[in-house]
Design a protein around this motif. Structure first.
Motif, PDB file in Angstrom:
ATOM      1  N   VAL A   1       6.213   8.563  -3.605  1.00  0.00           N
ATOM      2  CA  VAL A   1       5.609   7.783  -2.547  1.00  0.00           C
ATOM      3  C   VAL A   1       6.156   6.365  -2.612  1.00  0.00           C
ATOM      4  O   VAL A   1       6.149   5.736  -3.663  1.00  0.00           O
ATOM      5  N   GLN A   2       6.606   5.874  -1.489  1.00  0.00           N
ATOM      6  CA  GLN A   2       7.062   4.482  -1.400  1.00  0.00           C
ATOM      7  C   GLN A   2       6.073   3.708  -0.539  1.00  0.00           C
ATOM      8  O   GLN A   2       5.656   4.171   0.515  1.00  0.00           O
ATOM      9  N   LEU A   3       5.715   2.539  -1.025  1.00  0.00           N
ATOM     10  CA  LEU A   3       4.761   1.688  -0.320  1.00  0.00           C
ATOM     11  C   LEU A   3       5.439   0.375   0.039  1.00  0.00           C
ATOM     12  O   LEU A   3       6.085  -0.243  -0.818  1.00  0.00           O
ATOM     13  N   GLN A   4       5.294  -0.045   1.268  1.00  0.00           N
ATOM     14  CA  GLN A   4       5.902  -1.273   1.759  1.00  0.00           C
ATOM     15  C   GLN A   4       4.819  -2.176   2.316  1.00  0.00           C
ATOM     16  O   GLN A   4       4.271  -1.894   3.377  1.00  0.00           O
ATOM     17  N   ALA A   5       4.539  -3.266   1.603  1.00  0.00           N
ATOM     18  CA  ALA A   5       3.533  -4.222   2.058  1.00  0.00           C
ATOM     19  C   ALA A   5       4.186  -5.298   2.912  1.00  0.00           C
ATOM     20  O   ALA A   5       5.322  -5.711   2.658  1.00  0.00           O
ATOM     21  N   SER A   6       3.454  -5.763   3.909  1.00  0.00           N
ATOM     22  CA  SER A   6       3.946  -6.822   4.786  1.00  0.00           C
ATOM     23  C   SER A   6       2.771  -7.606   5.350  1.00  0.00           C
ATOM     24  O   SER A   6       1.610  -7.205   5.183  1.00  0.00           O
ATOM     25  N   GLY A   7       3.077  -8.706   6.014  1.00  0.00           N
ATOM     26  CA  GLY A   7       2.044  -9.476   6.685  1.00  0.00           C
ATOM     27  C   GLY A   7       1.627 -10.740   5.977  1.00  0.00           C
ATOM     28  O   GLY A   7       0.804 -11.500   6.497  1.00  0.00           O
ATOM     29  N   GLY A   8       2.156 -10.978   4.798  1.00  0.00           N
ATOM     30  CA  GLY A   8       1.815 -12.198   4.097  1.00  0.00           C
ATOM     31  C   GLY A   8       2.400 -13.425   4.777  1.00  0.00           C
ATOM     32  O   GLY A   8       3.198 -13.317   5.704  1.00  0.00           O
ATOM     33  N   GLY A   9       1.971 -14.585   4.313  1.00  0.00           N
ATOM     34  CA  GLY A   9       2.477 -15.827   4.883  1.00  0.00           C
ATOM     35  C   GLY A   9       1.636 -16.995   4.438  1.00  0.00           C
ATOM     36  O   GLY A   9       0.838 -16.882   3.502  1.00  0.00           O
ATOM     37  N   SER A  10       1.824 -18.117   5.117  1.00  0.00           N
ATOM     38  CA  SER A  10       1.078 -19.334   4.819  1.00  0.00           C
ATOM     39  C   SER A  10       0.059 -19.584   5.923  1.00  0.00           C
ATOM     40  O   SER A  10       0.379 -19.458   7.110  1.00  0.00           O
ATOM     41  N   VAL A  11      -1.133 -19.962   5.524  1.00  0.00           N
ATOM     42  CA  VAL A  11      -2.208 -20.208   6.487  1.00  0.00           C
ATOM     43  C   VAL A  11      -3.108 -21.304   5.946  1.00  0.00           C
ATOM     44  O   VAL A  11      -3.206 -21.508   4.722  1.00  0.00           O
ATOM     45  N   GLN A  12      -3.756 -22.016   6.850  1.00  0.00           N
ATOM     46  CA  GLN A  12      -4.687 -23.058   6.430  1.00  0.00           C
ATOM     47  C   GLN A  12      -6.029 -22.448   6.019  1.00  0.00           C
ATOM     48  O   GLN A  12      -6.374 -21.345   6.456  1.00  0.00           O
ATOM     49  N   PRO A  13      -6.778 -23.155   5.200  1.00  0.00           N
ATOM     50  CA  PRO A  13      -8.121 -22.667   4.837  1.00  0.00           C
ATOM     51  C   PRO A  13      -8.953 -22.387   6.077  1.00  0.00           C
ATOM     52  O   PRO A  13      -8.918 -23.149   7.052  1.00  0.00           O
ATOM     53  N   GLY A  14      -9.672 -21.274   6.050  1.00  0.00           N
ATOM     54  CA  GLY A  14     -10.448 -20.848   7.201  1.00  0.00           C
ATOM     55  C   GLY A  14      -9.699 -19.933   8.139  1.00  0.00           C
ATOM     56  O   GLY A  14     -10.304 -19.338   9.041  1.00  0.00           O
ATOM     57  N   GLY A  15      -8.413 -19.807   7.938  1.00  0.00           N
ATOM     58  CA  GLY A  15      -7.597 -18.971   8.796  1.00  0.00           C
ATOM     59  C   GLY A  15      -7.665 -17.507   8.423  1.00  0.00           C
ATOM     60  O   GLY A  15      -8.406 -17.103   7.517  1.00  0.00           O
ATOM     61  N   SER A  16      -6.861 -16.710   9.141  1.00  0.00           N
ATOM     62  CA  SER A  16      -6.861 -15.258   8.945  1.00  0.00           C
ATOM     63  C   SER A  16      -5.433 -14.733   8.824  1.00  0.00           C
ATOM     64  O   SER A  16      -4.491 -15.313   9.374  1.00  0.00           O
ATOM     65  N   LEU A  17      -5.317 -13.627   8.116  1.00  0.00           N
ATOM     66  CA  LEU A  17      -4.072 -12.869   8.037  1.00  0.00           C
ATOM     67  C   LEU A  17      -4.430 -11.396   7.971  1.00  0.00           C
ATOM     68  O   LEU A  17      -5.506 -11.032   7.481  1.00  0.00           O
ATOM     69  N   ARG A  18      -3.508 -10.570   8.424  1.00  0.00           N
ATOM     70  CA  ARG A  18      -3.679  -9.134   8.279  1.00  0.00           C
ATOM     71  C   ARG A  18      -2.486  -8.561   7.529  1.00  0.00           C
ATOM     72  O   ARG A  18      -1.347  -8.667   8.002  1.00  0.00           O
ATOM     73  N   LEU A  19      -2.756  -7.976   6.400  1.00  0.00           N
ATOM     74  CA  LEU A  19      -1.711  -7.321   5.626  1.00  0.00           C
ATOM     75  C   LEU A  19      -1.641  -5.849   6.014  1.00  0.00           C
ATOM     76  O   LEU A  19      -2.661  -5.226   6.343  1.00  0.00           O
ATOM     77  N   SER A  20      -0.436  -5.314   5.956  1.00  0.00           N
ATOM     78  CA  SER A  20      -0.217  -3.896   6.212  1.00  0.00           C
ATOM     79  C   SER A  20       0.510  -3.289   5.025  1.00  0.00           C
ATOM     80  O   SER A  20       1.276  -3.977   4.335  1.00  0.00           O
ATOM     81  N   CYS A  21       0.279  -2.022   4.806  1.00  0.00           N
ATOM     82  CA  CYS A  21       0.989  -1.300   3.760  1.00  0.00           C
ATOM     83  C   CYS A  21       1.348   0.074   4.324  1.00  0.00           C
ATOM     84  O   CYS A  21       0.464   0.897   4.562  1.00  0.00           O
ATOM     85  N   ALA A  22       2.631   0.279   4.546  1.00  0.00           N
ATOM     86  CA  ALA A  22       3.119   1.530   5.103  1.00  0.00           C
ATOM     87  C   ALA A  22       3.611   2.440   3.990  1.00  0.00           C
ATOM     88  O   ALA A  22       4.361   2.007   3.114  1.00  0.00           O
ATOM     89  N   ALA A  23       3.190   3.696   4.029  1.00  0.00           N
ATOM     90  CA  ALA A  23       3.575   4.664   3.005  1.00  0.00           C
ATOM     91  C   ALA A  23       4.568   5.661   3.577  1.00  0.00           C
ATOM     92  O   ALA A  23       4.471   6.061   4.738  1.00  0.00           O
ATOM     93  N   SER A  24       5.494   6.080   2.744  1.00  0.00           N
ATOM     94  CA  SER A  24       6.427   7.135   3.114  1.00  0.00           C
ATOM     95  C   SER A  24       6.536   8.107   1.944  1.00  0.00           C
ATOM     96  O   SER A  24       6.440   7.714   0.783  1.00  0.00           O
ATOM     97  N   GLY A  25       6.707   9.360   2.288  1.00  0.00           N
ATOM     98  CA  GLY A  25       6.717  10.381   1.245  1.00  0.00           C
ATOM     99  C   GLY A  25       5.302  10.702   0.803  1.00  0.00           C
ATOM    100  O   GLY A  25       4.376   9.964   1.060  1.00  0.00           O
ATOM    101  N   GLY A  26       5.124  11.776   0.093  1.00  0.00           N
ATOM    102  CA  GLY A  26       3.819  12.131  -0.425  1.00  0.00           C
ATOM    103  C   GLY A  26       2.835  12.574   0.646  1.00  0.00           C
ATOM    104  O   GLY A  26       3.210  12.779   1.797  1.00  0.00           O
ATOM    105  N   LEU A  27       1.592  12.675   0.262  1.00  0.00           N
ATOM    106  CA  LEU A  27       0.530  13.126   1.158  1.00  0.00           C
ATOM    107  C   LEU A  27      -0.453  11.982   1.332  1.00  0.00           C
ATOM    108  O   LEU A  27      -1.533  11.964   0.731  1.00  0.00           O
ATOM    109  N   PHE A  28      -0.084  11.049   2.158  1.00  0.00           N
ATOM    110  CA  PHE A  28      -0.845   9.810   2.296  1.00  0.00           C
ATOM    111  C   PHE A  28      -2.314  10.069   2.553  1.00  0.00           C
ATOM    112  O   PHE A  28      -3.182   9.405   1.998  1.00  0.00           O
ATOM    113  N   ARG A  29      -2.598  11.030   3.425  1.00  0.00           N
ATOM    114  CA  ARG A  29      -3.989  11.229   3.831  1.00  0.00           C
ATOM    115  C   ARG A  29      -4.880  11.675   2.672  1.00  0.00           C
ATOM    116  O   ARG A  29      -6.098  11.600   2.767  1.00  0.00           O
TER     117      ARG A  29
END
Length: 125
Positions: free
Chosen positions: A1-29
């Motif tokens: 299984v390979q996992l690829q995280a994304s969505g990080g960055g710089s934000v000010q206090p009080g702000g929001s971010l959404r991280l994603s992690c996409a899986a390939s291979g294996g039985l993710f469910r």
């Protein structure tokens, strides 16, 4: 299984971010998934986890009420919506997959079999 995280960055206090992690291979469910974070010189810290069917989620006390973890099994992806971010949320965030049928605790890093490469989140004014 390979996992690829994304969505990080710089934000000010009080702000929001959404991280994603996409899986390939294996039985993710079939996998429970977790998010951990780590800062320099510290051990990897549990952030959130979700069971394979998405029916149960778990959060560290430090993020409860601010972060929401979800998954889309059709897209082999998990998400971490981070709101009301604080400076102490600054870290490298890792997603992980647990292939065990029975898990004692999803908050333990050693429980997980597969890890993504990490994405940096910086909260600063």
């Amino acid at each position: 299984v390979q996992l690829q995280a994304s969505g990080g960055g710089s934000v000010q206090p009080g702000g929001s971010l959404r991280l994603s992690c996409a899986a390939s291979g294996g039985l993710f469910r079939r996998y429970s998934m977790g998010w951990f974070r780590q800062t320099s010189g510290k051990e990897r810290e549990f952030v959130a986890a979700i069971k394979s069917n998405g029916g149960s989620t778990y959060y560290a006390d430090s993020v409860k009420g601010r972060f929401i973890m979800s998954r889309d099994n059709a897209k082999n992806t998990v998400y971490l919506q981070m709101n009301s971010l604080k400076a102490e949320d600054t870290a490298v965030y890792y997603c992980a997959a647990d292939s065990a049928l029975i898990t004692s605790s999803l908050s333990i890093a050693d429980q997980y079999d597969y890890w993504g490469q990490g994405t940096q989140v910086t909260v600063s004014s």
